[in-house]
Design an enzyme around this catalytic site. Structure first.
Site, PDB file in Angstrom:
ATOM      1  N   LYS A 197      35.436  39.218  47.511  1.00 42.95           N
ATOM      2  CA  LYS A 197      36.098  39.231  46.211  1.00 42.95           C
ATOM      3  C   LYS A 197      35.455  38.239  45.244  1.00 42.95           C
ATOM      4  O   LYS A 197      35.451  38.457  44.029  1.00 42.95           O
ATOM      5  CB  LYS A 197      37.590  38.954  46.396  1.00 42.95           C
ATOM      6  CG  LYS A 197      38.269  40.004  47.284  1.00 42.95           C
ATOM      7  CD  LYS A 197      39.681  39.596  47.675  1.00 42.95           C
ATOM      8  CE  LYS A 197      40.281  40.574  48.650  1.00 42.95           C
ATOM      9  NZ  LYS A 197      39.588  40.581  49.964  1.00 42.95           N
TER      10      LYS A 197
ATOM     11  N   CYS B 285      46.245  41.693  53.730  1.00 45.32           N
ATOM     12  CA  CYS B 285      45.980  42.978  54.379  1.00 45.32           C
ATOM     13  C   CYS B 285      47.008  43.173  55.493  1.00 45.32           C
ATOM     14  O   CYS B 285      46.670  43.394  56.656  1.00 45.32           O
ATOM     15  CB  CYS B 285      44.545  43.070  54.906  1.00 45.32           C
ATOM     16  SG  CYS B 285      44.041  41.736  56.018  1.00 45.32           S
TER      17      CYS B 285
ATOM     18  N   PRO C 251      34.806  35.787  53.335  1.00 44.70           N
ATOM     19  CA  PRO C 251      33.340  35.667  53.353  1.00 44.70           C
ATOM     20  C   PRO C 251      32.666  35.865  51.997  1.00 44.70           C
ATOM     21  O   PRO C 251      31.439  35.878  51.924  1.00 44.70           O
ATOM     22  CB  PRO C 251      32.939  36.782  54.316  1.00 44.70           C
ATOM     23  CG  PRO C 251      33.959  37.844  54.076  1.00 44.70           C
ATOM     24  CD  PRO C 251      35.253  37.108  53.843  1.00 44.70           C
ATOM     25  N   GLY C 252      33.452  36.070  50.929  1.00 50.13           N
ATOM     26  CA  GLY C 252      32.873  36.201  49.606  1.00 50.13           C
ATOM     27  C   GLY C 252      32.964  37.587  48.989  1.00 50.13           C
ATOM     28  O   GLY C 252      32.399  37.820  47.916  1.00 50.13           O
TER      29      GLY C 252
ATOM     30  N   ALA D  13      38.247  31.957  49.888  1.00 49.13           N
ATOM     31  CA  ALA D  13      37.118  32.761  49.413  1.00 49.13           C
ATOM     32  C   ALA D  13      36.301  33.470  50.483  1.00 49.13           C
ATOM     33  O   ALA D  13      35.775  34.562  50.235  1.00 49.13           O
ATOM     34  CB  ALA D  13      36.189  31.896  48.577  1.00 49.13           C
TER      35      ALA D  13
END
Length: 309
Positions: A124, A238, A121-122, A119
């Site tokens: 998504k 990515c 750094p948040g 998760a």
């Protein structure tokens, strides 16, 4: 000296192994010159895209639409969206267009039980909370305790109230609960962040280190096993490397009764590949997406939408 050694690597040389893989390869090289145009996501938990767009325009900023929908805006020429008051107050999140696509493909709905397996750094997690209108439950799992403060700060800043944070190793996540939707934005080489500076040198990523494929495979396998019947997961990286992308999904197809779903979004992309060098992949991999910066002005991404067969 180590950083200097990385800076001396030519971007053209670094990406040359993909010259036969990436369509319109010279256009790709041209597209990675300079930084990625800044983009932001409007936090619909705190304001409407129309109001936020007006507020940005009132500050003299150039604001352009994006193919991702009204929530995502492109701000050409802005160096750091994180310095804006709208960012500090939780009205916007600085997020690349590529990073925004996996959650859109997963399409979590209000009331669902969702797992974000990796998760921090948040980006998504907060995006999915907004899509769910803070209804239902998100389990934001981040194995690195050192990354929890940043994750928690972003959840708080964005007004997220339907999320709990856990710290399991994703591949060892307990099997006590089954989820309707799961996002596996897996640790990867980060090649999609690679750019070319004014001297033609590689910036934004570094030489490939180690073999992440086994970890990625274990994360995806565990995520599939955690799905309830009829559930859906999205696997993303990515990276451009087929061994981190199609090869990982191919192993899942061989070891579990899984199938790839088409991604029903109107966003520029290329299909997943069905062969790489001497390796053949299932024809289903054509349902996966490859995001290239010369097709969409963002970082490179890969995603596949998966359910049970």
């Amino acid at each position: 000296m180590k950083q200097a050694g990385r800076a001396a690597m030519l971007a053209r040389d670094f990406f040359s192994r993909y010259s036969g893989l990436i369509p319109d390869y010279q256009d790709f090289l041209d597209s990675i010159k300079g930084p990625v145009p800044a983009s932001i996501r409007v936090n619909t938990l705190t304001g409407s895209p129309e109001k936020i767009r007006s507020a940005l325009l009132s500050q003299g900023l150039e604001v352009l639409p994006s193919p991702l929908g009204a929530e995502f805006l492109v701000l050409p020429g802005l160096e750091s969206p994180g310095r804006l008051l709208l960012y500090l107050t939780g009205h916007i999140y600085s997020q690349s267009l590529g990073s925004g696509i996996p959650a859109l493909a997963l399409a979590p709905e209000p009331g669902e039980l969702v797992l974000d397996m990796c998760a921090a750094p948040g980006s998504k997690t907060t995006q999915m909370a907004a899509m769910m209108k803070n209804l239902g439950r998100i389990v934001a799992n981040e194995p690195s305790i050192k990354r929890h403060p940043g994750l928690m700060a972003n959840l708080h800043r964005m007004g997220v109230s339907n999320t709990v944070v856990t710290s399991y190793s994703g591949q060892d996540f307990p099997m006590r609960v089954r989820f309707q939707k799961i996002l596996v934005d897996a640790p990867c080489s980060g090649e999609g962040n690679g750019r070319m500076d004014s001297q033609g040198c590689l910036v934004g990523t570094g030489p490939r280190r180690g073999n992440l494929q086994e970890l990625q495979h274990r994360l995806l396998l565990k995520a599939f096993d955690l799905l309830e019947e009829g559930g859906v997961l999205v696997y993303s990286t990515c990276s451009y490397d087929p061994m981190e992308n199609e090869a990982v999904v191919e192993r899942l197809l061989q070891e579990r009764r899984a199938r790839l779903l088409p991604i029903q979004l109107n966003i520029p992309h290329e299909p997943g590949i069905t062969h790489w060098e001497e390796t053949q992949f299932s024809q289903e991999l054509a349902n996966a997406w490859r995001i290239y910066p010369h097709r969409l002005k963002t970082v490179g991404f890969f995603l596949a939408k998966i359910t049970g067969a």
